[in-house]
Design a protein around this motif. Structure first.
Motif, short mmCIF file in Angstrom:
data_model
loop_
_atom_site.label_atom_id
_atom_site.label_comp_id
_atom_site.label_asym_id
_atom_site.label_seq_id
_atom_site.Cartn_x
_atom_site.Cartn_y
_atom_site.Cartn_z
N SER A 160 -51.12 -10.18 121.24
CA SER A 160 -52.39 -10.29 121.65
C SER A 160 -52.55 -10.23 123.02
O SER A 160 -53.55 -9.58 123.72
CB SER A 160 -53.06 -11.47 121.13
N LEU A 161 -51.89 -10.86 123.76
CA LEU A 161 -52.03 -11.15 125.19
C LEU A 161 -51.80 -9.67 125.95
O LEU A 161 -52.56 -9.06 126.65
CB LEU A 161 -50.88 -11.96 125.73
N VAL B 268 -52.27 -12.81 109.13
CA VAL B 268 -53.24 -13.98 109.63
C VAL B 268 -53.94 -13.12 110.96
O VAL B 268 -54.93 -13.67 111.19
CB VAL B 268 -52.46 -15.26 109.88
N MET B 269 -53.50 -12.43 111.42
CA MET B 269 -54.08 -11.69 112.73
C MET B 269 -55.40 -11.10 112.31
O MET B 269 -55.97 -10.55 112.89
CB MET B 269 -53.17 -10.79 113.35
N THR C 211 -54.84 -7.46 125.04
CA THR C 211 -56.14 -7.91 125.99
C THR C 211 -56.03 -7.60 127.36
O THR C 211 -56.98 -7.42 127.96
CB THR C 211 -56.22 -9.48 125.72
N PHE C 212 -54.98 -7.61 128.00
CA PHE C 212 -54.78 -7.51 129.35
C PHE C 212 -53.49 -6.29 129.50
O PHE C 212 -52.41 -6.68 129.91
CB PHE C 212 -54.09 -8.61 130.12
N CYS D 173 -53.27 -18.35 118.42
CA CYS D 173 -53.77 -16.97 118.65
C CYS D 173 -55.45 -16.93 118.80
O CYS D 173 -55.91 -15.91 119.54
CB CYS D 173 -53.44 -16.00 117.40
N GLU D 174 -56.08 -17.66 118.10
CA GLU D 174 -57.44 -17.71 118.54
C GLU D 174 -58.11 -18.22 119.55
O GLU D 174 -58.92 -17.77 120.22
CB GLU D 174 -58.17 -18.25 117.26
N LEU E 65 -47.26 -9.10 132.63
CA LEU E 65 -47.00 -10.60 132.09
C LEU E 65 -46.98 -10.39 130.78
O LEU E 65 -45.89 -10.79 130.23
CB LEU E 65 -47.75 -11.69 132.49
N GLY E 66 -47.82 -9.98 130.05
CA GLY E 66 -47.95 -9.65 128.55
C GLY E 66 -46.77 -8.82 128.05
O GLY E 66 -46.14 -9.30 127.12
N HIS F 65 -51.68 -5.98 132.98
CA HIS F 65 -50.88 -7.24 133.48
C HIS F 65 -49.54 -6.97 132.94
O HIS F 65 -49.55 -6.99 131.65
CB HIS F 65 -51.59 -8.61 133.15
N LEU G 114 -52.84 -13.89 135.73
CA LEU G 114 -52.86 -14.20 134.14
C LEU G 114 -51.71 -15.42 134.05
O LEU G 114 -51.82 -16.21 133.26
CB LEU G 114 -52.15 -13.03 133.54
N PRO H 107 -47.08 -12.35 117.31
CA PRO H 107 -48.60 -11.89 117.25
C PRO H 107 -49.10 -12.20 118.63
O PRO H 107 -50.16 -11.45 119.07
CB PRO H 107 -49.13 -12.62 116.10
N TYR H 108 -48.99 -13.37 119.01
CA TYR H 108 -49.63 -13.97 120.39
C TYR H 108 -49.27 -13.26 121.34
O TYR H 108 -50.22 -12.88 122.16
CB TYR H 108 -49.09 -15.77 120.49
N THR I 57 -43.04 -16.10 115.07
CA THR I 57 -44.47 -16.34 115.12
C THR I 57 -45.06 -16.14 116.41
O THR I 57 -46.40 -16.05 116.32
CB THR I 57 -44.69 -17.97 114.78
N LEU I 58 -44.26 -16.10 117.43
CA LEU I 58 -44.98 -16.06 118.66
C LEU I 58 -45.28 -14.31 119.06
O LEU I 58 -45.99 -14.22 120.00
CB LEU I 58 -43.93 -16.47 119.90
N VAL J 70 -55.95 -17.02 123.88
CA VAL J 70 -55.85 -15.58 124.79
C VAL J 70 -57.16 -15.79 125.48
O VAL J 70 -58.31 -15.67 125.20
CB VAL J 70 -56.04 -14.57 123.75
N TYR K 92 -47.47 -26.61 120.51
CA TYR K 92 -47.19 -25.80 119.33
C TYR K 92 -45.50 -25.78 118.86
O TYR K 92 -45.16 -26.03 117.84
CB TYR K 92 -47.39 -24.48 119.72
N ILE L 199 -49.93 -21.44 114.47
CA ILE L 199 -49.92 -20.26 115.35
C ILE L 199 -51.36 -19.55 115.37
O ILE L 199 -51.66 -18.99 116.45
CB ILE L 199 -48.73 -19.25 114.99
N LEU L 200 -52.02 -19.56 114.31
CA LEU L 200 -53.38 -18.84 114.12
C LEU L 200 -54.32 -19.71 115.26
O LEU L 200 -54.80 -19.02 115.91
CB LEU L 200 -53.95 -19.05 112.75
N LEU M 229 -57.82 -12.40 110.91
CA LEU M 229 -58.80 -13.46 111.09
C LEU M 229 -59.71 -13.40 112.53
O LEU M 229 -60.67 -13.40 112.45
CB LEU M 229 -58.36 -14.73 111.07
N PRO M 230 -58.84 -13.23 113.57
CA PRO M 230 -59.61 -12.96 114.63
C PRO M 230 -60.40 -11.65 114.76
O PRO M 230 -61.78 -11.77 115.39
CB PRO M 230 -58.62 -12.77 115.94
#
Lengths: 520, 520
Positions: free
Chosen positions: B144-145, B66-67, B148-149, A297-298, B154-155, B152, A315, B140-141, B137-138, A301, A329, A293-294, B69-70
């Motif tokens: 982030s979407l 783990v988030m 970031t937007f 995520c990296e 959709l996120g 939108h 989007l 965090p992703y 696990t999805l 996006v 994934y 998942i990392l 890391l970005p």
């Protein structure tokens, strides 16, 4: 739940003290604090080592696995042939990963042995253990240095130095614990002469650092010899165990010479701690699942700027372009999750883990740790040429097959001698879950093998099909249980329509055996 | 050791079956397999959920952390002012990290509640739980979407969809378990009417997915409102708990309305599972410690080509140029390790974790999860301008201070009402370890505060000094114990030279209390 039930602390239900807190003066506090400090055998001054070991297991499993990242993050050059890349990868970086994994598991095995002797800890031991962990985290780094610059002796010296310092800290831990016998395992504690054990444990403990010292010294005049010595350290336990296992299998089990057993271990009869094998395995599976998942995520996006330029600010269009990666994934997570599930099912039925089982489990985990590479290979390449795509799938199949087949081998090893000492009755030969366990453990090797063969036969076998296969496999697990159940119901109806109803769901297996014997 | 002692499986010592395996025909095997399959209450068809929960905790803690890391991997542009970068980082990416951490901990809390009701699992539940984990696990992703937007929809839709699917799977888990009451907690199992519990649990469970559904629908006409709704989901438990705690502290503990308690939880009297808090915390500490070595392994192995060009083929010179980074690694590992040690010492003395303690612990962990950023800041910048260096140290101090001070707050919260229900006697007011625990927990906040103030006062406070401070702190722990001991010995000699010797090191605390009382 109640994981600490065995813990001295948790077990004692403290009597409610009715003295108001304010009645105690600071002086008495200080005095009391020392008063009890003196008698170091006091229950609460020492601690159950359970959580320390769980944390060490988590650290060690992550350290062992994390070295796959430099492999997985190697940039694939799409203009070159993937074959060449794969060879480069699998030839050098994979070797580094695998060796690091094995080195860390050797360190982990030593850690298990040490804390089978020392079963209670105090603050000093906890801090010494943390220092030991810190040095173990440096092992992968010094090993990478050694692998990147094989002809520079500095890499060898650093690696050997690291191992020697770890040995030194572990010796200090042993000396400290033997100075406070209440920290030791009850068997040794009850023994009159501790010093025999102490000397023996130190001797076993310092063997590896001494070989490393020798290797370090050798490196000054002949560094090739150093590598031979280091390889000896890592592979000797595996090879000797493997040879012993094959000998046992071919010639029947031989009573092991107590002297020889003592040569490899600290305690005369020392099973591998099943809990720690589980904890270490959980750590590897968990980190592998989350490395995936990392990456998502990296990398997945989209940048706001590129969204405007490439996707006309839509989007949905941007995410649609990532479609294959989401599929990759989901497929990879399903694979890791299901392999964990098979491992979980197996170890639920294991009552005692032998060393051979531990080794086979480690090899299985080494393949599991390689799965992020499979993920990378199959998700970076959906746009590459057809032949490469099949190569990527094949590499993934090899990794999944390896992970599954060594799980199966662990079970086969446990079944040696009827599994009387290693397995619970339900999955031994003749146990009601025996066939089902075989099916569970054989599923992944079979699927991987089938996928591999399909890539050879079909010219249009794509990564997408592979991922869909991966996602569909969990359903096979449920289907399997359903099929076994339906087949069984049919058989029962055919052979004994009027069998007696079991009177109680709680009755145990042995009481059920006679009623089963009636059926035949 | 013996972590499974409470487990049904481990407890039963299976009687040795003497029937040879070959005597059992395949038919009887199949029949037996179904025979027992039918009675699903059988001991070995269900499983203790312990390992499943440990694995889930490991996954969730790694996903939560783990988030970072970005954030940590954001390229620092050295030509700009670090201030600007820090603002950019701390302003947006840190917020994403923190929110993700809180979201995952909310999901984790829901998972705890669910598996306090369902205490045994079978294969189907294990697979459903893995599916649930995959969707978590999805989170965090999708978050982030969304971050970031933000404009939108959709996120928002993806995030809400994810939460709703998780809620759906959890409902299926509840329905499945209530269909097989032997999986349930004994209290509910013993109860005659399960459906009351079932309806109540589903109602609590589906509240969050319903709010998300609402937020998703809102997003079509006013997406700002959606964010308000989502913020409600994440912060409501924290805020309400915080308010309750302050009310209790100001007005004295109030008997909680059973109705209101039921509104937040599944079971009338439901303590937070201490084991799971420990497992989750261990996961966070372990992944943070190993993210550090990962950075070292990826960045600090010199390229063979650059070795030739820049360092005249001298590996020693190349590694010497990394000197500050090694120091940063050692300092950061020591900090993470010691914070774990303090946490470990604290929870060893905790007998029962309340929800407020859980929340404060989560906040402490959120700061711990930020430590890789501190590592990055202080190891990428030793060559930057002096002012930036001090800024980096200050940011690190804030993170360490936050981690330490919330640990301290956890203890303070446990001490409310004398800690009679939450702490073991040794660390309550008047307990012999009380002061020592305070010193242990106050050490890191004090060191961080001191370092922060030093950076303001001294003009030449460098990153190197900071790291040396970090490395020296473990010694303070040992020094602390020594000092308390020496001071105590002096006091004892002054006040009662002829105190009686304790007759037995094994005597428990309560029997010692009178002898301590004599001293005052």
């Amino acid at each position: 739940m109640g994981r600490h039930e065995d813990d001295d602390h948790a077990a004692e239900e403290e009597p409610v003290e009715e003295r108001p807190a304010s009645a105690v003066s600071t002086e008495s506090l200080l005095a009391a604090s020392v008063d009890v400090e003196e008698e170091e055998g006091a229950d609460w001054a020492t601690q159950s080592s359970h959580r320390l070991l769980a944390y060490s297991d988590a650290l060690l499993s992550i350290i062992a696995t994390v070295m796959i990242l430099p492999v997985a993050h190697t940039k694939m050059e799409v203009d070159k042939e993937l074959d060449e890349n794969l060879q480069l990868l699998l030839g050098t970086k994979m070797a580094v990963y695998l060796m690091t994994f094995l080195i860390v598991t050797v360190a982990w095995a030593a850690h298990i042995r040490l804390f089978q002797v020392i079963v209670r800890i105090d603050d000093t031991l906890a801090l010494l253990n943390l220092a030991c962990m810190m040095l173990i985290t440096l092992l992968p780094y010094t090993f990478s240095l050694m692998a990147t610059f094989p002809t520079h002796i500095l890499g060898i010296l650093l690696f050997c130095g690291c191992v020697m310092v770890i040995g030194g800290i572990q010796s200090v831990i042993v000396l400290y614990a033997f100075g406070r016998p209440f920290l030791l395992q009850d068997q040794i504690r009850a023994c009159e002469d501790h010093s025999v054990y102490k000397r023996h444990i130190l001797k076993v403990l310092l063997r590896v650092p001494l070989i490393c010292l020798l290797a370090g010294l050798c490196s000054f005049f002949c560094y090739q010899l150093s590598y031979v010595l280091l390889a000896l350290v890592i592979f000797l336990p595996y090879i000797s165990r493997g040879v012993l296992w094959f000998r046992d299998k071919l010639l029947g089990p031989v009573e092991e010479d107590p002297e020889q057993v003592m040569f490899y271990s600290f305690l005369p009869s020392e099973p591998l701690s099943k809990e720690r094998v589980e904890a270490f395995s959980d750590g590897v599976y968990a980190i592998v699942a989350t490395l995936l998942i990392l990456d998502i995520c990296e990398d997945n996006v989209p940048e706001p700027a590129s969204l405007q330029q490439r996707f006309n600010n839509s989007l949905v269009a941007a995410l649609r372009s990532y479609g294959p990666e989401y599929l990759a994934y989901l497929g990879s997570f399903a694979t890791v999750g299901l392999l964990w599930f098979a491992h979980h099912s197996l170890f639920l039925q294991v009552s005692r883990a032998t060393r051979v089982m531990g080794l086979l489990n480690t090899l299985s985990l080494a393949f599991v740790g390689g799965l992020p590479l499979a993920f990378r290979l199959t998700h970076e390449l959906p746009r590459a040429a057809l032949r490469d795509e099949r190569r990527a799938v094949q590499a993934s199949c090899v990794l999944v097959f390896g992970a599954g087949v060594f799980q199966l081998a662990t079970w086969v090893a446990a079944l040696q001698g009827g599994g009387r000492r290693t397995l619970r009755p339900a999955v031994r030969y003749g146990g009601p879950e025996h066939i089902f366990m075989l099916a569970k453990l054989a599923l992944y090797p079979a699927v991987a093998l089938a996928a591999f063969l399909l890539t050879c036969v079909l010219s249009r076998f794509s990564v997408t099909i592979f991922h869909l296969m991966e996602i569909a496999t969990p359903l096979a697990f449920l289907l399997l249980r359903l099929m076994v159940r339906v087949a069984g119901a049919l058989l029962r109806r055919l052979f004994c329509p009027q069998r007696r109803q079991p009177e109680n769901g709680e009755e145990n297996i042995t009481s059920r055996v006679p009623s089963n014997a009636l059926l035949t």
